[in-house]
Design an enzyme around this catalytic site. Structure first.
Site, PDB file in Angstrom:
ATOM      1  N   ASN A  73       1.042  -1.128   0.224  1.00 14.97           N
ATOM      2  CA  ASN A  73       0.510  -0.249  -0.206  1.00 14.97           C
ATOM      3  C   ASN A  73       1.051   0.995   0.063  1.00 14.97           C
ATOM      4  O   ASN A  73       2.283   1.297   0.556  1.00 14.97           O
ATOM      5  CB  ASN A  73      -0.632  -0.025   1.122  1.00 14.97           C
ATOM      6  N   ASP A 130      -4.342  -7.065   4.922  1.00 13.62           N
ATOM      7  CA  ASP A 130      -4.951  -8.140   5.544  1.00 13.62           C
ATOM      8  C   ASP A 130      -4.808  -9.106   5.119  1.00 13.62           C
ATOM      9  O   ASP A 130      -5.379 -10.054   5.527  1.00 13.62           O
ATOM     10  CB  ASP A 130      -6.420  -7.285   5.408  1.00 13.62           C
ATOM     11  N   LYS A 185       9.513 -16.723 -10.988  1.00 14.72           N
ATOM     12  CA  LYS A 185       9.265 -15.550 -11.090  1.00 14.72           C
ATOM     13  C   LYS A 185       8.275 -16.369 -11.729  1.00 14.72           C
ATOM     14  O   LYS A 185       8.380 -17.160 -12.132  1.00 14.72           O
ATOM     15  CB  LYS A 185       9.910 -14.555 -11.985  1.00 14.72           C
ATOM     16  N   PHE A 209      -4.478   3.258  14.886  1.00 18.88           N
ATOM     17  CA  PHE A 209      -4.933   4.017  13.467  1.00 18.88           C
ATOM     18  C   PHE A 209      -5.572   3.355  12.563  1.00 18.88           C
ATOM     19  O   PHE A 209      -6.045   1.811  12.416  1.00 18.88           O
ATOM     20  CB  PHE A 209      -3.499   4.131  12.882  1.00 18.88           C
ATOM     21  N   LYS A 235     -13.685  -0.129  15.280  1.00 17.82           N
ATOM     22  CA  LYS A 235     -12.161  -0.717  15.559  1.00 17.82           C
ATOM     23  C   LYS A 235     -11.973  -1.046  16.593  1.00 17.82           C
ATOM     24  O   LYS A 235     -11.281  -1.189  17.077  1.00 17.82           O
ATOM     25  CB  LYS A 235     -11.210   0.371  14.131  1.00 17.82           C
ATOM     26  N   LYS A 270     -11.201  -4.523  18.594  1.00 16.01           N
ATOM     27  CA  LYS A 270      -9.909  -4.420  19.002  1.00 16.01           C
ATOM     28  C   LYS A 270      -9.265  -3.766  20.438  1.00 16.01           C
ATOM     29  O   LYS A 270      -7.881  -4.046  20.933  1.00 16.01           O
ATOM     30  CB  LYS A 270      -8.746  -3.190  17.731  1.00 16.01           C
TER      31      LYS A 270
HETATM   32  N1  CTP Z   1      -4.354  -3.828  11.780  1.00 15.61           N
HETATM   33  C1  CTP Z   1      -2.848  -5.030  12.711  1.00 15.61           C
HETATM   34  N2  CTP Z   1      -3.236  -5.988  11.713  1.00 15.61           N
HETATM   35  C2  CTP Z   1      -3.915  -6.066  10.521  1.00 15.61           C
HETATM   36  C3  CTP Z   1      -4.442  -4.931  10.344  1.00 15.61           C
HETATM   37  C4  CTP Z   1      -4.727  -3.929  10.719  1.00 15.61           C
HETATM   38  O1  CTP Z   1      -3.036  -4.466  13.448  1.00 15.61           O
HETATM   39  N3  CTP Z   1      -4.048  -7.123  10.065  1.00 15.61           N
HETATM   40  C5  CTP Z   1      -4.165  -2.357  12.960  1.00 15.61           C
HETATM   41  C6  CTP Z   1      -3.277  -1.425  11.966  1.00 15.61           C
HETATM   42  O2  CTP Z   1      -2.046  -1.251  12.551  1.00 15.61           O
HETATM   43  C7  CTP Z   1      -4.716  -0.408  12.432  1.00 15.61           C
HETATM   44  C8  CTP Z   1      -5.757  -0.662  12.668  1.00 15.61           C
HETATM   45  O3  CTP Z   1      -5.138  -2.508  12.820  1.00 15.61           O
HETATM   46  O4  CTP Z   1      -3.618   0.015  13.911  1.00 15.61           O
HETATM   47  C9  CTP Z   1      -7.102  -0.306  10.956  1.00 15.61           C
HETATM   48  O5  CTP Z   1      -6.389  -0.868  10.687  1.00 15.61           O
HETATM   49  P1  CTP Z   1      -7.100  -1.622   9.770  1.00 15.61           P
HETATM   50  O6  CTP Z   1      -6.897  -2.584   8.211  1.00 15.61           O
HETATM   51  O7  CTP Z   1      -7.398  -0.221   8.906  1.00 15.61           O
HETATM   52  O8  CTP Z   1      -8.094  -2.661  10.146  1.00 15.61           O
HETATM   53  P2  CTP Z   1      -9.433  -2.925  10.006  1.00 15.61           P
HETATM   54  O9  CTP Z   1     -10.008  -3.655  11.374  1.00 15.61           O
HETATM   55  O10 CTP Z   1      -8.805  -4.373   9.107  1.00 15.61           O
HETATM   56  O11 CTP Z   1     -10.978  -2.700   9.125  1.00 15.61           O
HETATM   57  P3  CTP Z   1     -10.916  -2.992   7.106  1.00 15.61           P
HETATM   58  O12 CTP Z   1     -10.009  -2.996   7.077  1.00 15.61           O
HETATM   59  O13 CTP Z   1     -11.965  -3.400   7.622  1.00 15.61           O
HETATM   60  O14 CTP Z   1     -11.072  -0.591   7.240  1.00 15.61           O
END
Ligand code: CTP
Length: 401
Positions: free
Chosen positions: A209, A278, A288, A323, A337, A341
């Site tokens: 990303n 995610d 490759k 975050f 969230k 969490k």
């Molecule tokens: N985070 C994490 N591990 C993951 C995904 C996210 O620790 N596999 C943490 C990020 O570091 C951040 C927070 O979760 O602090 C928010 O991440 P985000 O991906 O936006 O939240 P999700 O709960 O995965 O929500 P969505 O993807 O549905 O927006």
């Protein structure tokens, strides 16, 4: 500017590293400080006062023992003007005098009179530095609250190799900045994650990303300046390691998971600024992948959610800051969230806001607290937002005690 409005009284004592104090003077001014230079007479054998007068735009005070010169008054006024007092380079001699309250020249009388924090940067021959009497003197000064910026090791002017080289200018500036920063996070262990993760498809391609890591690096840098013991677990980011921070490099979400979860228990505060992927490709090709004629579908599999795991394992007194980066329904998604969490604080920013987001140096965020409170500071540099986040976490930890 990091030292805007601060007056630095810089004492240059007589060693070969005195010429490096010229660069320090210049960089202190770039950082916004006013610099007043004091030199011992022996320092003038190594570098001329004119150099410092040009660089500081101030008259340099030299120990001349000239009775026509009103130094008694001058040393008191300089001592009072200082926001921070720096001795760089500091010889074994001035360190010994400082440790024992000897005031027999301009530098040592001013030092004895000042109430400002003092930064000492030793530079000398290895034998002199390693000598137990010098080490003991430095210990005495450290115990009295002086900030010692340790010398580097390397080849010294005298031909010896070992400890005793004046620290780099960047380390000296950091020492000065730390000396003027309240150490309100002293003895706290803070772990910060930052940057993107990369999930390999094959040896040359990955999913990732746009995260630059700037927000997390800013939190780590500010926490270290405020005295915390900081570990920064970083995904691939093109940023230098902030001073005073221990950095652990990771690439994938699973590596970040291992690095964070294994260290989590020892932390007082965990700030999860990383943009963790995610999903990862279900298969990573060893070689490759070659293109074919048709389309290609890639199956993705879920990565562990590090923050959710930390939330489950949170020990009493530990604080967790997450975050959220959203493109729609920012506050609803963020408060969801925060709850899911088990965070104490959640920093929510929208990719749609001007000045906020991945690559910018500024951020606009809403802080959501577990008790339902919300706060939206104005658009500001990421360093300033980092300080606000740390202020709020500190407040939460104090009210929990
Ligand atoms: N985070 C994490 N591990 C993951 C995904 C996210 O620790 N596999 C943490 C990020 O570091 C951040 C927070 O979760 O602090 C928010 O991440 P985000 O991906 O936006 O939240 P999700 O709960 O995965 O929500 P969505 O993807 O549905 O927006």
């Amino acid at each position: 500017m990091r030292l805007a409005g601060k007056t630095v009284v810089l004492c240059v004592t007589g060693g070969i590293a005195a010429y490096k104090a010229a660069d320090l003077t210049s960089k202190l001014r770039h950082a916004g400080a006013a610099v007043r230079v004091l030199m011992t007479e022996s320092a003038t054998q190594f570098i001329a006062p004119m150099t410092f007068e040009s660089l500081s735009s101030n008259r340099v005070v030299v120990d001349t023992f000239d009775r026509n010169f009103a130094w008694e008054v001058e040393h008191v006024s300089l001592a009072k003007a200082a926001d921070v007092f720096v001795i760089a380079p500091a010889t074994a001699n001035v360190i010994a005098k400082a440790a024992h309250g000897i005031a027999d020249d301009m530098v040592t009388t001013t030092l004895l009179a000042t109430k400002a924090p003092v930064v000492i940067a030793p530079a000398m021959n290895t034998g002199m530095y390693d000598n137990p009497v010098t080490q003991q003197n430095l210990e005495t000064l450290r115990a009295r609250g002086f900030h010692i910026v340790d010398p580097a090791a390397g080849r010294l002017a005298c031909g010896d190799t070992g400890r005793g080289k004046l620290a780099d200018t960047a380390d000296l500036i950091w020492g000065v900045e730390k000396a003027v920063t309240p150490q309100d996070l002293r003895d706290r262990r803070v772990l910060v994650t930052a940057g993107p993760t990369q999930e390999a498809l094959d040896p040359v391609r990955f999913l990732s990303n746009h995260s630059s890591g700037k927000m997390g690096y800013a939190v780590a840098a500010r926490a270290a300046l405020r005295g915390a013991e900081v570990t920064l677990v970083s995904g691939p980011a093109a940023l230098g390691t902030p001073q005073g921070v221990r950095r652990v490099d990771v690439v994938s979400a699973r590596e970040m998971y291992e690095a964070v979860v294994s260290r989590a228990d020892a932390q007082d505060i965990i700030v999860k600024a990383a943009a963790v992927g995610d999903y990862r490709p279900a298969q990573t090709a060893d070689e490759k992948m070659k293109k074919g004629e048709g389309d290609l579908s890639v199956e993705l599999t879920r990565n562990p959610d590090i923050l959710a795991e930390l939330g489950r394992k949170k020990r009493p007194g530990q604080l967790l800051c997450g975050f959220a980066m959203e493109t729609q329904n920012l506050l609803d998604n963020a408060s969801d969230k925060l709850r899911r969490k088990n965070c104490d604080l959640l920093v929510a920013n929208s990719l749609r806001d001007k000045g906020a987001g991945f690559q910018t140096d500024t951020n606009l965020a809403t802080l959501l607290f577990a008790d339902g409170r919300r706060e939206t500071p104005p658009l500001m540099p990421k360093e300033e937002l980092a300080d606000i986040i740390l202020d709020r976490l500190l407040m939460l930890s104090q009210s929990a005690r």
